[in-house]
Scaffold this motif. Structure first.
Motif, short mmCIF file in Angstrom:
data_model
loop_
_atom_site.label_atom_id
_atom_site.label_comp_id
_atom_site.label_asym_id
_atom_site.label_seq_id
_atom_site.Cartn_x
_atom_site.Cartn_y
_atom_site.Cartn_z
N ILE A 1 -80.99 5.59 16.96
CA ILE A 1 -79.99 5.13 16.00
C ILE A 1 -79.20 6.30 15.43
O ILE A 1 -77.97 6.27 15.36
N VAL A 2 -79.89 7.36 15.02
CA VAL A 2 -79.22 8.48 14.37
C VAL A 2 -78.28 9.20 15.32
O VAL A 2 -77.12 9.47 14.98
N VAL A 3 -78.73 9.50 16.54
CA VAL A 3 -77.86 10.24 17.46
C VAL A 3 -76.65 9.40 17.89
O VAL A 3 -75.55 9.93 18.09
N ASN A 4 -76.84 8.08 18.01
CA ASN A 4 -75.73 7.23 18.41
C ASN A 4 -74.70 7.11 17.30
O ASN A 4 -73.49 7.21 17.56
N ILE A 5 -75.13 6.88 16.07
CA ILE A 5 -74.18 6.73 14.98
C ILE A 5 -73.47 8.05 14.69
O ILE A 5 -72.28 8.08 14.37
N THR A 6 -74.19 9.16 14.83
CA THR A 6 -73.56 10.46 14.62
C THR A 6 -72.41 10.69 15.60
O THR A 6 -71.43 11.37 15.27
N SER A 7 -72.48 10.08 16.78
CA SER A 7 -71.45 10.29 17.80
C SER A 7 -70.13 9.60 17.46
O SER A 7 -69.13 9.85 18.15
N ILE A 8 -70.10 8.74 16.43
CA ILE A 8 -68.85 8.02 16.11
C ILE A 8 -68.44 8.15 14.66
O ILE A 8 -67.40 7.61 14.26
N VAL A 9 -69.22 8.83 13.83
CA VAL A 9 -68.87 8.93 12.41
C VAL A 9 -67.57 9.71 12.24
O VAL A 9 -66.71 9.35 11.43
N PHE A 10 -67.41 10.80 12.99
CA PHE A 10 -66.20 11.62 12.93
C PHE A 10 -65.78 11.97 14.35
O PHE A 10 -66.60 11.97 15.28
N PRO A 11 -64.52 12.29 14.55
CA PRO A 11 -64.07 12.69 15.89
C PRO A 11 -64.70 14.02 16.29
O PRO A 11 -64.96 14.88 15.46
N PHE A 12 -64.92 14.18 17.58
CA PHE A 12 -65.54 15.40 18.08
C PHE A 12 -64.68 16.64 17.82
O PHE A 12 -65.20 17.76 17.83
N SER A 13 -63.38 16.46 17.60
CA SER A 13 -62.49 17.61 17.39
C SER A 13 -62.88 18.41 16.16
O SER A 13 -62.63 19.63 16.11
N VAL A 14 -63.45 17.77 15.14
CA VAL A 14 -63.82 18.48 13.91
C VAL A 14 -65.32 18.71 13.82
O VAL A 14 -65.84 19.07 12.76
N MET A 15 -66.04 18.49 14.92
CA MET A 15 -67.47 18.72 14.96
C MET A 15 -67.76 19.89 15.88
O MET A 15 -66.93 20.30 16.68
N SER A 16 -68.97 20.42 15.75
CA SER A 16 -69.39 21.50 16.64
C SER A 16 -69.35 21.01 18.09
O SER A 16 -69.68 19.86 18.38
N PRO A 17 -68.93 21.87 19.02
CA PRO A 17 -68.87 21.45 20.44
C PRO A 17 -70.20 20.93 20.97
O PRO A 17 -70.21 20.14 21.93
N PHE A 18 -71.30 21.32 20.36
CA PHE A 18 -72.62 20.85 20.80
C PHE A 18 -72.69 19.32 20.81
O PHE A 18 -73.32 18.71 21.69
N TYR A 19 -72.04 18.69 19.83
CA TYR A 19 -72.16 17.23 19.67
C TYR A 19 -71.36 16.45 20.71
O TYR A 19 -71.46 15.22 20.74
N ARG A 20 -70.64 17.13 21.56
CA ARG A 20 -69.84 16.41 22.55
C ARG A 20 -70.69 15.83 23.66
O ARG A 20 -70.18 15.08 24.50
N TRP A 21 -71.99 16.13 23.67
CA TRP A 21 -72.86 15.43 24.60
C TRP A 21 -72.90 13.94 24.25
O TRP A 21 -73.29 13.11 25.08
N GLY A 22 -72.45 13.59 23.04
CA GLY A 22 -72.40 12.21 22.62
C GLY A 22 -71.45 11.34 23.43
O GLY A 22 -71.49 10.11 23.33
N TYR A 23 -70.60 11.97 24.26
CA TYR A 23 -69.77 11.18 25.18
C TYR A 23 -70.64 10.32 26.09
O TYR A 23 -70.19 9.27 26.59
N ALA A 24 -71.88 10.75 26.32
CA ALA A 24 -72.77 10.01 27.22
C ALA A 24 -73.53 8.89 26.53
O ALA A 24 -74.29 8.17 27.18
N LEU A 25 -73.33 8.71 25.23
CA LEU A 25 -74.06 7.68 24.48
C LEU A 25 -73.29 6.36 24.47
O LEU A 25 -72.06 6.35 24.40
N PRO A 26 -73.99 5.24 24.50
CA PRO A 26 -73.30 3.94 24.57
C PRO A 26 -72.50 3.60 23.32
O PRO A 26 -71.48 2.92 23.41
#
Length: 515
Positions: free
Chosen positions: A338-363
């Motif tokens: 739940i936490v990793v999935n919701i974190t992937s959509i709370v804010f756009p990846f442009s203003v997040m650390s590049p590490f979080y862009r693995w969230g593109y693979a989350l449903p």
């Protein structure tokens, strides 16, 4: 409390009892291990969540805004001067391109729709000339302050965060550009103002008003939860229904009685029907509280289908967790998912650390990208990766849960056989012990009668015989005790194995099923 629960203290052992002393170290060791695991897990999840929010403002420059100067005059120079004073890591990056690359504002809108930029800012053709004429008093009646500086954006994409990052910052840039215009052209322009011409003076003091072309205005209050609580509730709903469904299968021993193929078909039908209806009411709730949000019935239908696919994919994911992950770790897997999935959509990846862009693979990220595309009329064309991601989870989930049905049926048969074997051993041990007690009682009675018959024998001989009998009885008792302990150990092992194999994940009893 004894008044309400009078038997609560019955048959309790003292803290110094050997049985309590034997289990005390294991109890506290297990409690300490779980204490540490949960503390570490939630510490890592908090760090993961907070890390996505950390240093977002200094990453604002990763939000790129396209800048086209169709005017080619003093207003464009004022914008460049203003941006040079505002340019920093805390301000969106203004990317200037040649007019030939984007000949019309329609091309700018297309660039935003294709997600090449977050927004586009442009000056209208002839804006500087029109402004100069209005200040000189020649066309003040037709001069339009809103047709000078314009920006195009799509508010449906992360509306709560983009309001501040794009809209607010571009208004700041517009205000700074007006000041720059006065600094660059104020003296010469002021000298052209006709005496007592209030309209010209008004244009000079307020030369333009920044105009926004919003592809999909999204200002309703419920927008704040579209990319947060709404998705959390879908995940929780799936998990709790899965636990209820598991309870149904346990209660009626479905895995023991029904073939795996039939279970796969029926279970998939139930999950598809449930997620279809839940997605239907969830999308209906969004539309019921959309306020003045301009969305159509066709968009509602697509929203429903997207939420249906998303909900069913996650149902299969949770079912996979309960099949292949040990029961004691299922709760950890649930909260982590739940936490990793919701974190992937709370804010756009442009203003997040590049590490979080693995969230593109989350449903969840894939589903939100699809919903944004639907709500903004196709102005978020990320379907080329978002749909395959969701369908990949769906296909893999169907495969793993189908294999899991065979695993559960296999385990159910083993559990049933193990339980019956343990019961058989327990009954045999009890019967054997009873026969032993009956045999010893009969033998003791026979020996007493024999001793009474041979009363002429010496007392010394009788004492030796009694001692020998006691020794034989003690040996036999020890053998019986060892045999019973061995049987008890085997039964305990069988029960432990059966308990491990019978775990199919969280399982709740159905409401109204207490027969």
């Amino acid at each position: 409390m004894n008044k309400f629960y009078p038997r609560a203290g019955e048959n309790k052992l003292s803290i110094s009892h050997p049985e309590i002393a034997a289990v005390r170290p294991k109890f506290f060791a297990a409690a300490l291990l779980n204490f540490v695991l949960y503390i570490l897990l939630f510490f890592c999840l908090f760090c993961y969540l907070y890390g996505s929010l950390f240093q977002q403002i200094p990453r604002t420059h990763n939000v790129h805004i396209l800048w086209i100067d169709y005017d080619g005059g003093i207003i464009g120079d004022a914008v460049r001067t203003a941006y040079s004073s505002l340019q920093s890591n805390q301000f969106p990056a203004l990317i200037e391109k040649a007019v030939s690359q984007f000949p019309t504002p329609g091309d700018l809108r297309e660039a935003i729709c294709r997600s090449h930029y977050w927004a586009a800012l442009y000056t209208s053709p002839g804006a500087s000339v029109n402004l100069a004429q209005a200040i000189a008093g020649s066309n003040t009646s037709v001069y339009n302050t809103s047709d000078v500086l314009t920006f195009i954006w799509n508010e449906a994409k992360y509306p709560t965060s983009m309001d501040g990052i794009i809209s607010t910052n571009l208004h700041t840039l517009s205000d700074a550009a007006r000041i720059s215009y006065i600094a660059l052209n104020g003296t010469s322009a002021f000298l052209t103002i006709p005496p007592n011409n209030s309209a010209a003076i008004s244009v000079f003091t307020n030369p333009w008003t920044l105009t926004a072309i919003n592809i999909k205005p999204t200002i309703q209050g419920t927008r704040a939860v579209y990319n947060t609580i709404s998705f959390v509730l879908v995940l929780i709903e799936d998990f709790f229904f899965l636990a209820t469904l598991n309870g149904l299968y346990v209660q009626f021993k479905i895995f023991l009685k029904i073939s795996p193929g039939r279970i796969i078909i029926v279970r998939d039908f139930i999950s598809l029907t449930f997620t279809m209806v839940s997605a239907l009411v969830n999308s209906a709730a969004i539309w019921a509280f959309k306020a003045n949000w301009n969305v159509t019935g066709g968009q509602w239908a697509l929203t429903w289908l997207t939420l249906w696919l998303y909900a069913h994919a996650n149902f299969l994911i949770f079912d996979t967790f309960t099949i292949w992950i040990p029961l004691q770790f299922v709760s950890m897997a649930l909260v982590t998912w739940i936490v990793v999935n919701i974190t992937s959509i709370v804010f756009p990846f442009s203003v997040m650390s590049p590490f979080y862009r693995w969230g593109y693979a989350l449903p969840t990220h894939a589903a939100y990208e699809i919903l944004t595309d639907i709500w903004s009329g196709g102005c978020n064309p990320h379907l080329s990766y978002a749909l395959p991601v969701l369908f990949a989870y769906e296909v893999v989930g169907l495969i793993l849960t189908s294999i899991g049905a065979y695993k559960r049926c296999h385990n159910a048969v083993i559990v049933d056989e193990t339980t019956k074997e343990a019961m058989r051993l327990q009954v045999e041990a009890a019967l054997k012990a009873e026969r032993r007690r009956s045999s010893l009682a009969g033998q003791e009675s026979h020996e007493k009668r024999a001793r009474r018959t041979h009363t002429g024998e010496s007392s010394h001989t009788t004492e030796d015989a009694g001692t020998l009998d006691q020794s034989n009885d003690a040996t036999e008792d020890e053998e019986d005790l060892e045999e019973l302990e061995d049987v008890d150990t085997r039964i305990e092992r069988m029960r432990s194995r059966a308990s491990a194999l019978s775990n199919i994940g969280p399982a709740f009893r159905l409401i109204g099923s207490d027969d």
